[in-house]
Design an enzyme around this catalytic site. Structure first.
Site, PDB file in Angstrom:
ATOM      1  N   GLY A 234       0.829  -1.204   0.000  1.00 10.06           N
ATOM      2  CA  GLY A 234       0.000   0.000   0.000  1.00 10.06           C
ATOM      3  C   GLY A 234       0.863   1.253   0.000  1.00 10.06           C
ATOM      4  O   GLY A 234       1.857   1.356  -0.729  1.00 10.06           O
ATOM      5  N   GLY A 237       4.731   1.255   0.011  1.00 15.76           N
ATOM      6  CA  GLY A 237       5.559   0.871  -1.135  1.00 15.76           C
ATOM      7  C   GLY A 237       5.489  -0.618  -1.414  1.00 15.76           C
ATOM      8  O   GLY A 237       4.416  -1.225  -1.365  1.00 15.76           O
ATOM      9  N   GLY A 263      -3.050  -2.974  -7.130  1.00 14.04           N
ATOM     10  CA  GLY A 263      -2.187  -4.169  -7.118  1.00 14.04           C
ATOM     11  C   GLY A 263      -2.022  -4.755  -8.520  1.00 14.04           C
ATOM     12  O   GLY A 263      -0.932  -5.206  -8.900  1.00 14.04           O
ATOM     13  N   ASP A 264      -3.101  -4.737  -9.285  1.00 15.84           N
ATOM     14  CA  ASP A 264      -3.034  -5.268 -10.664  1.00 15.84           C
ATOM     15  C   ASP A 264      -2.120  -4.392 -11.518  1.00 15.84           C
ATOM     16  O   ASP A 264      -1.371  -4.889 -12.368  1.00 15.84           O
ATOM     17  CB  ASP A 264      -4.439  -5.302 -11.279  1.00 15.84           C
TER      18      ASP A 264
END
Ligand SMILES: O=P(O)(O)OC[C@@]1(O)O[C@H](CO)[C@@H](O)[C@@H]1O
Length: 331
Positions: A234, A237, A263-264
């Site tokens: 998040g 980093g 995240g993707d």
């Protein structure tokens, strides 16, 4: 070519509120939007925007709204015949950037749909550079399916990345080293789940600028056969751990609007840099730059290369000569 598999795709419906979410109240939406979603679909959208040769493989029938949206967006895809349309996942977005997500289970996949999806991958195993197997598994899919796919693909020259959670992730890890992918992309919570590390210790440490617990946990997965672990943390980093070393990247300060798809986007950024011959630190830099850019965009809007600020991400290598210290909580 980079092939993404999304067994449980979605239409992502974002409802923007003008006030805080209050349980039990009637709230008026300020605006709404719908984006094609599902983790592998998102990876494909980012890579296509960066002009990479990509193919999204997913269950879907001609005329389904999700497939139509992919066609409109110019995302190369193959829809494998299935019983029902993609689920709708709801994101409730509050003015301060807090998002609450409600994901449907998805339509049941039959054995023949599963076989056909697997066939689409195997048919490209000798030509594709990467496969990204991403997201939850809908009803009807055996929990060990990702492990079976990794095992089937690893005899081929391609590389395989997996990004999943909960029971399918646990099942995948139970099959290591046979089912260990070239790249695993857990977030902090998933990394903790997989390695028996206390998730609070890991996240608190990362937020305080200490990536040690995340590196130690990721190292445990590399020791069990995973090629590289890209752990996204998040706002703190991300870390990248391989058998050659560990790298740490701090995220640039941003105003978070929607973390959905961040995240993707990180996974896409990593693959993009790797496909271009980038070093480990460059792959991590791209992962964090793409993830941060996605988090500053609304709904499941995903970043284009023009929105990426690589210079804002600082990457450093953990000292390979000295062993990574194990925090007392983990020892
Ligand atoms: O239910 P899953 O498959 O775990 O996650 C699905 C999902 O939340 O993931 C994407 C963001 O990463 C969204 O586009 C989508 O709605």
């Amino acid at each position: 070519m980079i092939v993404t598999l999304t067994a449980n795709p979605s239409i992502d419906r974002t409802v923007q509120l003008e006030q805080r979410l209050e349980r039990g109240s009637v709230l008026r939406a300020h605006s709404t939007r719908s984006d094609p979603g599902g983790k592998g679909v998102n990876v494909a959208r980012v890579l296509a925007a960066a002009d990479l040769d990509v193919l999204a493989v997913l269950p879907g029938n001609g005329g389904d709204p999700l497939l139509s949206a992919l066609a409109t967006g110019g995302i190369p895809h193959i829809g494998v015949a299935t019983t029902g349309p993609a689920r709708t996942n709801i994101t409730i977005a509050e003015p301060d950037g807090t998002t609450t997500k409600i994901n449907e289970p998805g339509a049941t996949l039959s054995g023949s749909t599963l076989d056909a999806l697997a066939q689409e991958l195997i048919a490209r195993a000798d030509t594709a550079l990467w496969f990204a197997l991403s997201g939850s598994l809908p009803p009807g899919v055996p929990l060990g399916w990702y492990g079976e796919l990794v095992a089937a693909l690893r005899d081929h020259p391609c590389k395989v990345a997996v990004d999943t959670s909960d029971a399918p992730l646990t099942a995948l890890a139970e099959g290591f080293p046979g089912s260990a992918p070239d790249l695993l992309k857990p977030n902090g919570e998933e990394l903790a789940q997989l390695t028996g590390v206390d998730g609070h210790v890991l996240e608190r440490a990362a937020e305080n600028g200490d990536p040690g617990p995340a590196i130690t946990a990721a190292q445990r997965l590399v020791d069990r056969g995973v090629g590289s672990v890209l752990a996204t943390l998040g706002a703190a980093g991300a870390v990248l751990v391989t058998s050659d070393g560990a790298w740490i990247a701090t995220a640039p300060p941003i105003v978070a609007v929607s973390t959905v798809g961040a995240g993707d986007s990180s996974l896409a950024g990593y693959i993009l840099a790797e496909a271009g011959g980038g070093s480990e630190s460059e792959r991590l830099r791209h992962a964090v730059a793409y993830g941060s850019a996605a988090a500053s965009l609304p709904g499941t809007t995903l970043p284009t290369p023009e929105q990426i600020d690589l210079a804002a991400v600082s990457v450093s290598a953990a000292d390979a000569a000295s062993p990574i210290p194990v925090p007392t909580e983990l020892a």
